[in-house]
Motif scaffolding. Sequence first.
Motif, PDB file in Angstrom:
ATOM      1  N   PRO A  15      28.938  26.407  -0.543  1.00  0.00           N
ATOM      2  CA  PRO A  15      29.949  25.425  -0.118  1.00  0.00           C
ATOM      3  C   PRO A  15      29.893  24.235  -1.079  1.00  0.00           C
ATOM      4  N   ALA A  16      31.050  23.834  -1.567  1.00  0.00           N
ATOM      5  CA  ALA A  16      31.067  22.862  -2.675  1.00  0.00           C
ATOM      6  C   ALA A  16      31.259  21.436  -2.180  1.00  0.00           C
ATOM      7  N   PRO A  17      30.527  20.487  -2.773  1.00  0.00           N
ATOM      8  CA  PRO A  17      30.874  19.090  -2.509  1.00  0.00           C
ATOM      9  C   PRO A  17      32.231  18.790  -3.141  1.00  0.00           C
ATOM     10  N   ILE A  19      32.782  14.324 -12.768  1.00  0.00           N
ATOM     11  CA  ILE A  19      31.915  13.536 -11.879  1.00  0.00           C
ATOM     12  C   ILE A  19      30.845  12.788 -12.669  1.00  0.00           C
ATOM     13  N   GLU A  20      30.401  13.357 -13.799  1.00  0.00           N
ATOM     14  CA  GLU A  20      29.375  12.665 -14.598  1.00  0.00           C
ATOM     15  C   GLU A  20      29.922  11.383 -15.237  1.00  0.00           C
ATOM     16  N   ASP A  21      31.256  11.290 -15.350  1.00  0.00           N
ATOM     17  CA  ASP A  21      31.845  10.077 -15.918  1.00  0.00           C
ATOM     18  C   ASP A  21      32.106   9.017 -14.853  1.00  0.00           C
ATOM     19  N   VAL A  22      31.780   9.338 -13.602  1.00  0.00           N
ATOM     20  CA  VAL A  22      32.093   8.411 -12.521  1.00  0.00           C
ATOM     21  C   VAL A  22      30.820   7.930 -11.813  1.00  0.00           C
ATOM     22  N   LEU A  57      28.990  18.576 -12.523  1.00  0.00           N
ATOM     23  CA  LEU A  57      29.141  19.710 -11.625  1.00  0.00           C
ATOM     24  C   LEU A  57      30.350  20.482 -12.144  1.00  0.00           C
ATOM     25  N   PRO A  58      30.167  21.796 -12.410  1.00  0.00           N
ATOM     26  CA  PRO A  58      31.221  22.546 -13.108  1.00  0.00           C
ATOM     27  C   PRO A  58      32.572  22.574 -12.393  1.00  0.00           C
ATOM     28  N   HIS A  59      32.578  22.425 -11.064  1.00  0.00           N
ATOM     29  CA  HIS A  59      33.892  22.464 -10.389  1.00  0.00           C
ATOM     30  C   HIS A  59      34.543  21.081 -10.329  1.00  0.00           C
ATOM     31  N   LEU A  60      33.797  20.054 -10.780  1.00  0.00           N
ATOM     32  CA  LEU A  60      34.353  18.690 -10.763  1.00  0.00           C
ATOM     33  C   LEU A  60      34.444  18.154 -12.188  1.00  0.00           C
ATOM     34  N   VAL A  61      35.227  18.838 -13.011  1.00  0.00           N
ATOM     35  CA  VAL A  61      35.425  18.388 -14.387  1.00  0.00           C
ATOM     36  C   VAL A  61      36.844  17.846 -14.533  1.00  0.00           C
ATOM     37  N   GLY A  62      36.970  16.823 -15.362  1.00  0.00           N
ATOM     38  CA  GLY A  62      38.262  16.176 -15.541  1.00  0.00           C
ATOM     39  C   GLY A  62      39.256  17.086 -16.252  1.00  0.00           C
ATOM     40  N   ILE A 101      36.778  27.668  -8.402  1.00  0.00           N
ATOM     41  CA  ILE A 101      36.358  27.646  -7.000  1.00  0.00           C
ATOM     42  C   ILE A 101      36.989  28.818  -6.238  1.00  0.00           C
ATOM     43  N   GLU A 102      36.446  29.061  -5.056  1.00  0.00           N
ATOM     44  CA  GLU A 102      37.038  30.012  -4.130  1.00  0.00           C
ATOM     45  C   GLU A 102      37.362  29.262  -2.844  1.00  0.00           C
TER      46      GLU A 102
END
Length: 468
Positions: A234-236, A250-253, A259-264, A465-466
């Motif tokens: 389950p993804a944040p 997310i690393e820029d914020v 996190l691979p599913h939270l990339v700009g 993501i799924e």
Amino acid sequence: MTTIRQMGRILLTMSVILIIMAIFISSEAKAASIPEYIKVGLRFGDNAASTYTLSSENGFVLGSITDEGFKETLPLPAYDTLIAIIEGNHIALRDKENVLISQDIGKNSCLLPLDYKENGLITFEGNKFRGGIILNTQSNNRIKAINYITMDEYLYGVLHKEMSQSYPMEALKAQAVAARSFAVESIGRHYNDGFDVCTTTDCQVYGGYEAEYPRTNQAVDETSGLIIWANGQPAPVFYFKNSGGHTQSIEDVWLSSNLPHLVGKKDPYSPDYSWIATITFNSFEQQLIQAGYDVGSIESVQVGGRNSAGAVSKLIIKGSKDTLILEKERIRTVLGPSLVRSRHFNIGEVYMGKNSIVFEIQLMLSNGSKTKNADQNINIISGDGKIKSIASESAYITNGKETVKAKTVESESKIDDSIVATGSEVTFSGMGYGHGVGMAQDGAIEMARQGYNFIEILKFYFTNIEVR
Ligand SMILES: [Zn+2]
């Protein structure tokens, strides 16, 4: 030298490891599920009171919360109103005539409407809720009140607060899945307070039954059980209003790693959202002191760097005592996230926006002795005395031999980091609204209008993501 036989052994070992990992991941995946109930802190800490009024049309039932859910202990069908009040170290129950019903309801007791199995509602301090109200004593001799509710009933009270019920259904469904994922990740967030989530933007804004609408409830129902998964877990997830054209990694914020599913990514769907804000150096100094920084009197403010998504990553504040560099989302946290609406900004009044070509007509009118700039519209008087108004950008100039279009200057959105704010204030010109991580709600609405479904919307804003 690695022989072919050694290579074979390495490959065999690697495939065994992969199989073990696959088994591990699938058992993890099965273990993680959506909890049936969630505990929402309504009144706690300084916001708690020593007495509350509860009402229910068809009476109450008192019970306790166990690992298996709600367990009835005392039906109270004769009462439509109850007063919970601190007496000694306990919580007592009285009726509206102040007659004592229970001198100590015990720990973790929960009041439900008697008809809770038929979706009965309970009114707590004037607001209607589904589920029940858990009452506990807390250290300052007040009563902590928690709404004990199923996950989807909780989401009914969240969804419209996050995205207006008037928006397209597929956008509402994307928001429902994102909100459910956020809630699953938030279970136990307020563990030390004795519940899971609070009702403010600290977690997700929750308005109880009063915040429900048929369309938002429908979006919750039609996505029931669905959350966002990344890498078998389950993804944040995060969401915000408008990306200003590019979402953020997310690393820029907030984080130091990604996190691979939270990339700009470039976001063509968030509509234009430009803003401009000014703060005086005096107010800025106060904001800095509140955040624990003392630079003295501010002398200048300038952009010190941008990330690959074009957002400001460093803001340099030079003061009489010290120079401070605010980084990443700290810039908005310190200045105020509703003042500096996003980190896609310029210092000064340098227009930043999407698809923003401004035509400036430099057309001069002359009567032979005086010359004047033409306005946006030009009035033309024809030979028969009729007056026609035309937009100056569609005007042509002729000298009798050649005809040219009136000169236009394209002033597009641009990044200009050369500007240093000095004097007594700083102006920010920006685009977008929010931290930029995950789903842009304005963009989700636009995607739904263009015919994308909720899974396509989520898969655009969250990478690899799924939804299941
Ligand atoms: Zn919270």
